[in-house]
Design a protein around this motif. Structure first.
Motif, PDB file in Angstrom:
ATOM      1  N   ILE A 172       0.846  -1.201   0.000  1.00  0.00           N
ATOM      2  CA  ILE A 172       0.000   0.000   0.000  1.00  0.00           C
ATOM      3  C   ILE A 172       0.878   1.246   0.000  1.00  0.00           C
ATOM      4  O   ILE A 172       0.645   2.192  -0.752  1.00  0.00           O
ATOM      5  CB  ILE A 172      -0.937   0.006   1.226  1.00  0.00           C
ATOM      6  CG1 ILE A 172      -1.959  -1.123   1.114  1.00  0.00           C
ATOM      7  CG2 ILE A 172      -1.646   1.351   1.369  1.00  0.00           C
ATOM      8  CD1 ILE A 172      -2.772  -1.343   2.371  1.00  0.00           C
TER       9      ILE A 172
ATOM     10  N   GLN B 178       2.383   1.926  -3.399  1.00  0.00           N
ATOM     11  CA  GLN B 178       1.408   2.437  -4.361  1.00  0.00           C
ATOM     12  C   GLN B 178       1.044   3.893  -4.068  1.00  0.00           C
ATOM     13  O   GLN B 178       0.890   4.699  -4.992  1.00  0.00           O
ATOM     14  CB  GLN B 178       0.158   1.563  -4.364  1.00  0.00           C
ATOM     15  CG  GLN B 178       0.404   0.199  -4.975  1.00  0.00           C
ATOM     16  CD  GLN B 178      -0.809  -0.710  -4.891  1.00  0.00           C
ATOM     17  OE1 GLN B 178      -1.811  -0.380  -4.289  1.00  0.00           O
ATOM     18  NE2 GLN B 178      -0.703  -1.877  -5.511  1.00  0.00           N
TER      19      GLN B 178
ATOM     20  N   ILE C 289      -2.427   4.007   6.354  1.00  0.00           N
ATOM     21  CA  ILE C 289      -2.115   2.623   6.722  1.00  0.00           C
ATOM     22  C   ILE C 289      -2.653   2.310   8.111  1.00  0.00           C
ATOM     23  O   ILE C 289      -3.268   1.262   8.331  1.00  0.00           O
ATOM     24  CB  ILE C 289      -0.598   2.357   6.627  1.00  0.00           C
ATOM     25  CG1 ILE C 289      -0.177   2.354   5.150  1.00  0.00           C
ATOM     26  CG2 ILE C 289      -0.238   1.029   7.288  1.00  0.00           C
ATOM     27  CD1 ILE C 289       1.308   2.242   4.919  1.00  0.00           C
TER      28      ILE C 289
ATOM     29  N   TYR D 182      -6.408   1.636   8.000  1.00  0.00           N
ATOM     30  CA  TYR D 182      -6.915   0.476   7.279  1.00  0.00           C
ATOM     31  C   TYR D 182      -6.323  -0.861   7.698  1.00  0.00           C
ATOM     32  O   TYR D 182      -6.830  -1.897   7.308  1.00  0.00           O
ATOM     33  CB  TYR D 182      -6.744   0.670   5.768  1.00  0.00           C
ATOM     34  CG  TYR D 182      -7.722   1.678   5.248  1.00  0.00           C
ATOM     35  CD1 TYR D 182      -9.035   1.319   4.992  1.00  0.00           C
ATOM     36  CD2 TYR D 182      -7.354   2.996   5.062  1.00  0.00           C
ATOM     37  CE1 TYR D 182      -9.949   2.249   4.546  1.00  0.00           C
ATOM     38  CE2 TYR D 182      -8.265   3.933   4.610  1.00  0.00           C
ATOM     39  CZ  TYR D 182      -9.557   3.557   4.355  1.00  0.00           C
ATOM     40  OH  TYR D 182     -10.460   4.478   3.922  1.00  0.00           O
TER      41      TYR D 182
END
Length: 98
Positions: A26, A29, A44, A47
């Motif tokens: 993540i 990206q 981060i 989630y």
């Protein structure tokens, strides 16, 4: 042909086969999309979840879980205690009959 013949380190091959951890993927990206590092960490943290499993055996759950039943269901803890007492009584009656 093996990795040494191709000039590759076999250990690096095995490492590259592993999937990156989800937060790293993540993070990568988001960095590619130009998101600032501070924002990446916030995203981060929001989630990524932590899962905890607890197991117990026996007729009664541990006290801290029993207390939670009290909060979830009217008389929940008492109902569980009555159920355990009834089960014990039934087992003792069956044992006495044998």
């Amino acid at each position: 042909m093996n990795s040494k013949e191709e000039g590759k380190d076999p250990e690096s091959d095995s490492k590259s086969d592993k999937k990156p951890a989800l937060p790293d993927k993540i993070k990568q990206q988001l960095e590619e999309k130009g998101v600032q590092p501070e924002e990446i960490e916030k995203i981060i943290e929001e989630y990524v979840t932590l899962t905890i499993e607890q197991h117990f055996s026996g007729p009664l759950p541990p006290p801290h879980i029993l207390a939670q039943y009290k909060n979830l269901i009217d008389n929940g803890a008492e109902r569980i205690m009555v159920m355990a007492e009834t089960q014990l009584s039934s087992r003792l009656d069956m044992t006495d009959r044998i």
